[in-house]
Design an enzyme around this catalytic site. Sequence first.
Site, PDB file in Angstrom:
ATOM      1  N   PHE A   1     -21.083  -8.730 -56.904  1.00  8.46           N
ATOM      2  CA  PHE A   1     -20.644  -9.613 -57.997  1.00  8.46           C
ATOM      3  C   PHE A   1     -20.945 -11.092 -57.733  1.00  8.46           C
ATOM      4  CE2 PHE A   1     -16.886  -6.502 -57.502  1.00  8.46           C
ATOM      5  CZ  PHE A   1     -17.626  -5.436 -57.963  1.00  8.46           C
ATOM      6  N   HIS A   2     -22.141 -11.409 -57.220  1.00  8.87           N
ATOM      7  CA  HIS A   2     -22.496 -12.788 -56.912  1.00  8.87           C
ATOM      8  C   HIS A   2     -23.763 -13.250 -57.641  1.00  8.87           C
ATOM      9  CE1 HIS A   2     -20.369 -12.325 -52.712  1.00  8.87           C
ATOM     10  NE2 HIS A   2     -19.511 -12.396 -53.721  1.00  8.87           N
ATOM     11  N   PRO A   3     -23.888 -13.062 -58.950  1.00  4.78           N
ATOM     12  CA  PRO A   3     -25.115 -13.507 -59.618  1.00  4.78           C
ATOM     13  C   PRO A   3     -25.216 -15.022 -59.665  1.00  4.78           C
ATOM     14  CG  PRO A   3     -23.494 -12.802 -61.241  1.00  4.78           C
ATOM     15  CD  PRO A   3     -22.928 -12.456 -59.896  1.00  4.78           C
TER      16      PRO A   3
END
Length: 541
Positions: free
Chosen positions: A474-476
């Site tokens: 979840f690190h875009p």
Amino acid sequence: MTTDAIDLGEYDYIVVGAGSAGCLLANRLTTDPSVRVLLLEAGGQDDWIWFHIPVGYLFAIGHPRADWLFETTAQPGLDNRVLAYPRGKVIGGSSAINAMIYMRGQAQDYDGWRQRGLAGWSWSDVLPYFLRHEDHVAPQGEHHRSGGEYRVEHPRVRWDILDAIRLAGEQAGVPQIDDFNGGDNAGSSYFQVNQRAGRRWSTATAFLKPILGRSNLRLEKGVEVESLVFDGKRVIGLRARRGGQALSARAKGEVILAAGAIGSPVILQRSGVGDAEVLKRIGVAPRHHLPGVGANLQDHLQIRPVYKVRGVRTLNTDYANLARRLGMGLDYALRRSGPLTMAPSQLGMFCRSDPRLATPDLEFHFQPLSLDRWGEGLHRFGAITASVCNLRPTSRGSVTLSGPDLADPPLIDPRYLTTEADRDVAVASLRWARRIMGQPALAAYAPEAFRPGAEVDTDQGLLAAAKALATTIFHPVGTAAMGVADDPMAVLDERLRVRGLEGLRVVDASVMPTITSGNTNAPTVMIAEKGAAMILEDRRG
């Protein structure tokens, strides 16, 4: 459907997105009572209990009340699997559903930005902006302070199995350190978390709620931006919708996109700002050609090997026991401690996939639990997960509109494991996990490789396992990246202004030219702090 638009009025600044960046922006821009700010949030109010009890991420991720429920396109590098892609659908954005881990990354990350020609973004430049809003529970040295709005605390629960894993890491060559946030995170430590006294401390709680009484701030929730409004090359406002109602607003100063690495490029593209050929194909009339919009998507892909353990407590076994489960609730109610205060990961470990590397490129998130995927139940046997991600992936993906209408979902294509370098690191990371789990410090707990099993031991087999197990952490970032003037893919200059346009900035995780070496929430909040300072500096001239 109502066709007449409601006019929300004219403001000095319109901030789109009340998430990790937008909440801080609204706070800082309204410190001057003469500056009027409109803050638009597409999600809702954080009035659900699971937004505030830390373990609530187990229920929030994948729930339509909290999560936009995005998905990736089928990923060839992951056996054509489609991954869930959680993004917060609430004030506070993803800081309301994330892992709460406070992690700045490595000094070399920011020095690398400076070496790309981005003046003012070196480690020494950005550290003061991290410190400006930090409220550390026990500040020590030059790298922490107390008194800011964003609370940072130590975990309020410990697990014997994690203490043993930390010792095993030391036996494998990973030293124990006290703090990941001094610019060098090589080693193992317990993660610091954005919590206050056992409650999640989102950016909405930290920066937005305390200032909602300011007369110069207007917050509107449930508002999705359709497109920006232009006067030539200047952005002068926007059009939006709330349900079936059309809305409009005007900006005397600037429109600031803070809708995140998915939302901000989509708004730009829907407004005709992006790669002209791509826009034409999806039915949007190009207005300003910027091929970097939506490109350069980077994300940390986590591989989640699971090991069964015996003779030691894990969350799996505690949760399966009704009496222990009731005890968890009582512990939280009386002391605000115990498993209900848990972030998804408690113990971190940073190491190098190749000893020739100058800084760690692997981050382990050790968890005293296991499950098939987030949003599903825990396994009923004792286990730990040795989640590991490649901190500096070379694969690059994209975020693109699937159509011109507000209801058309974004096409999110991270292109995981599409480079040989990333595939090599994936194999090395699984071998590192086995090296740690095989150390004497863990022998008493008889760790057993469950997924993948011990029989999988060739590079080819481990790569196949990585493809089957991996998912996003979840690190875009990077989809509206800063860059120098002669970089054809640069969307922004070093002051976060959209190149070739006036009255428009992007201030969120999408501005990162390269991903930071760790969890990305704290860097995003720092970007908002620095961005707000630059906006106010430019206002004063």
